[in-house]
Write a protein that holds these residues in place. Sequence first.
Motif, short mmCIF file in Angstrom:
data_model
loop_
_atom_site.label_atom_id
_atom_site.label_comp_id
_atom_site.label_asym_id
_atom_site.label_seq_id
_atom_site.Cartn_x
_atom_site.Cartn_y
_atom_site.Cartn_z
N VAL A 299 48.33 62.41 9.90
CA VAL A 299 46.88 63.02 10.32
C VAL A 299 48.01 63.30 11.64
O VAL A 299 47.88 63.98 12.25
N ALA A 300 48.26 61.45 12.14
CA ALA A 300 48.85 62.48 13.45
C ALA A 300 50.18 62.78 14.11
O ALA A 300 49.78 64.24 14.51
N MET A 301 51.13 62.82 12.48
CA MET A 301 52.16 63.62 12.93
C MET A 301 51.61 64.76 12.88
O MET A 301 52.49 66.05 13.44
N PHE A 302 51.24 65.52 11.51
CA PHE A 302 51.12 67.60 11.79
C PHE A 302 49.95 67.46 12.60
O PHE A 302 50.60 68.91 13.21
N GLY A 303 48.95 66.80 13.36
CA GLY A 303 48.63 67.21 15.26
C GLY A 303 49.85 67.97 16.14
O GLY A 303 49.94 68.48 16.57
N PHE A 304 50.63 65.90 15.97
CA PHE A 304 51.43 66.26 17.07
C PHE A 304 52.68 67.90 17.20
O PHE A 304 52.94 68.33 17.82
N GLY A 358 56.94 51.11 12.90
CA GLY A 358 56.86 52.30 13.09
C GLY A 358 55.62 53.66 13.14
O GLY A 358 56.07 54.70 13.91
N LEU A 359 54.96 52.76 13.38
CA LEU A 359 53.57 52.90 13.82
C LEU A 359 53.10 52.90 14.88
O LEU A 359 52.38 53.82 15.69
N PHE A 360 53.74 52.13 14.69
CA PHE A 360 53.46 51.10 16.53
C PHE A 360 54.08 52.42 17.69
O PHE A 360 54.20 52.71 18.82
N ALA A 361 55.68 52.22 17.13
CA ALA A 361 56.76 53.77 17.80
C ALA A 361 56.29 54.47 17.64
O ALA A 361 56.20 55.57 18.73
N ALA A 362 55.61 55.51 16.41
CA ALA A 362 54.54 56.79 17.01
C ALA A 362 53.61 56.73 17.80
O ALA A 362 53.82 58.04 18.11
N ALA A 363 53.28 55.70 17.74
CA ALA A 363 52.22 56.21 18.64
C ALA A 363 52.73 56.10 20.30
O ALA A 363 51.79 56.03 21.08
N ALA A 364 53.79 54.88 20.22
CA ALA A 364 54.34 55.10 21.69
C ALA A 364 54.63 56.10 22.50
O ALA A 364 54.59 56.79 23.26
N THR A 467 43.98 65.66 25.07
CA THR A 467 42.93 64.98 24.68
C THR A 467 43.41 64.44 22.85
O THR A 467 42.82 63.30 22.48
N ALA A 468 43.42 65.50 22.51
CA ALA A 468 43.95 65.49 20.44
C ALA A 468 45.18 64.36 20.71
O ALA A 468 45.02 63.87 20.09
N PHE A 473 47.26 59.16 18.89
CA PHE A 473 47.51 57.65 19.18
C PHE A 473 46.86 56.56 19.13
O PHE A 473 47.25 55.53 18.23
N GLY A 474 45.74 56.57 18.80
CA GLY A 474 44.03 55.98 18.23
C GLY A 474 44.42 55.66 17.22
O GLY A 474 44.01 54.59 16.13
N ILE A 475 44.70 57.10 16.60
CA ILE A 475 44.81 56.31 15.30
C ILE A 475 46.05 56.06 14.54
O ILE A 475 45.71 55.09 13.48
N LEU A 476 46.73 55.91 15.48
CA LEU A 476 48.20 55.25 14.85
C LEU A 476 47.55 53.69 14.95
O LEU A 476 48.16 53.10 14.53
N LEU A 477 46.98 53.66 16.04
CA LEU A 477 46.49 51.98 16.32
C LEU A 477 45.85 51.38 15.56
O LEU A 477 46.15 50.30 14.67
N ALA A 478 44.99 52.87 15.17
CA ALA A 478 44.00 52.36 13.89
C ALA A 478 44.75 51.88 12.45
O ALA A 478 44.89 50.95 12.00
N ALA A 479 45.35 52.19 12.66
CA ALA A 479 46.40 52.58 11.05
C ALA A 479 46.88 51.21 11.06
O ALA A 479 47.49 50.82 9.84
N ALA A 480 48.21 50.52 12.70
CA ALA A 480 48.41 49.32 12.31
C ALA A 480 47.78 48.12 11.99
O ALA A 480 48.03 47.09 11.25
N CYS A 481 46.23 48.24 12.35
CA CYS A 481 45.29 47.40 12.20
C CYS A 481 45.17 46.71 10.63
O CYS A 481 45.22 45.89 10.68
#
Length: 519
Positions: A299-304, A358-364, A467-468, A473-481
């Motif tokens: 979800v995060a990477m394809f928007g990226f 991996g999720l935290f690195a992508a979020a950063a 903004t997107a 970033f929030g999606i990746l943090l949620a994924a880690a949690c």
Amino acid sequence: MNSRNIEPPRAESAFEICDKRGGTASVQRQWGTLLAVSAAQLLVVLDGTIVNVSLPSAQSALGMSDASRQWAITAYALAFGGLLLIGGRVSGALGHRRMFLIGLVGFAASSALGGAAVNPEMLFGARALQGAFAAALAPAGLSLLSTTFTEPHERGRAFGVFAAVGATGSALGLVAGGLLTEYVSWRWCLFINVPVALLAVFGTTFVPPDRPIPGDGRLDAAGALLSAAGFAAVVYAFNEAEPLGWGSPTVLALLAGGVLLLAAFAAVEVRAPRPLLPTRVLMHRLRAGALISITLMFVAMFGFYLFMSYYTQTVLGYSPVQAGLTLIINALAALLGSTLIAGKLHGRVAPAVLILPGLFAAAAGMLILTRLTPQSTHVLPLYLAPALVLTGLGLGCVMPPTASLATADMHRHDIGAASAAYNASQQLGAALGTALLNTIAASATASYLASARHATPSAASVHGYTTALTVAFGILLAAACITAPLTMTRAARQSRTQENQHRSYRAFEGRSDSRTHRQ
């Protein structure tokens, strides 16, 4: 009963023959299968992004509107994700090798149709056909890989290569898209699939024949219709939220209808005698964590990837080639992450040791890009390069363990469904991410233009992108949690999972072969 001493029928897969005879030809077939499946995986993943860089050129040539242009990407991802569960079931019924060939030939034909498109509708239809045939190809390929490599050590190496292809394929698609658009034509972003697919067809000569799974011919028609319709309704709701707004009755009705259809799908699957997605596939703790993490990562990477293409070309003024080559940084980082980090640690550490960092690195990486402004200087070294490295390393660390866990502890009857579930998680994440984040960016851009005095289109676009990416970033943090409690286990448990998968599969094959000999 010692299943290793039972001679399998001639139609059995090459790994059985290799285990018993140790012949050079069988070893070549094993690694030939890996090469063929990896080539097909590259074709499928690459085509999810190769159109991104060429989209502005295709939009101009075919007269697409800004609101509809994303369907050149979403149509592919939605058809792929929505039909994958059906593809996994049909693959078992027809035989994985046969389904693999059907997917390759159909993918080549639909790519040629898309390259010859004369209007947006023809392009969107061809992209949807590509997704449908990819839905036949991907689960068959992953199933062939899973049944060919069952020894833990060989399985780790094979999935490392397979995941490396998947991790780098998306970024390489953007690079190839830029080169083809700049020096040939945007149409070759689709035509190029034809020779690649035909080469993969030739490569299937290394893939040993397999048998259809007995009793797997009955299709869960109700589940198939409900799943495809439910996913389509949700993604279409996100798409319509851009022009109509999130409070629109149409958007709310589509969202509510999609959720109800997916709930009905879940209810049907619990009671169906031959469900598309057996509940036992999802009830495995590690597998559930793997599917959730890979879905949210995509979800995060394809928007990226989409915003990187737009930002570098429309704001920085890069050519399609320059925009594509910028993303080679991401591809190289993903390759390093999947081979030198995840590949080396595979089976030695708990899955969480790879997935969570991996999720935290992508979020950063996403967080760095949220600091961009229209006045930012030295954008490539200070913003783009660090973000591309971090997101690439993150993706490379997440994909190998999740790909391996997807088919762990699976009997032969369930391998197709598990493979389809993993691919469906990726592709639905890509479809939802593209539609959701594109909608958020467009809404933020429009609000900025309406509210800010003397706002320029460039400044509004940057505001929309950041903004997107903040949402990503929030999606990746949620994924880690969410995935942390599902994947936090000891490394020894991961090793036992792989060994149990190997033993259960071989025991199942032994029982199947014994019944065949008695008959």
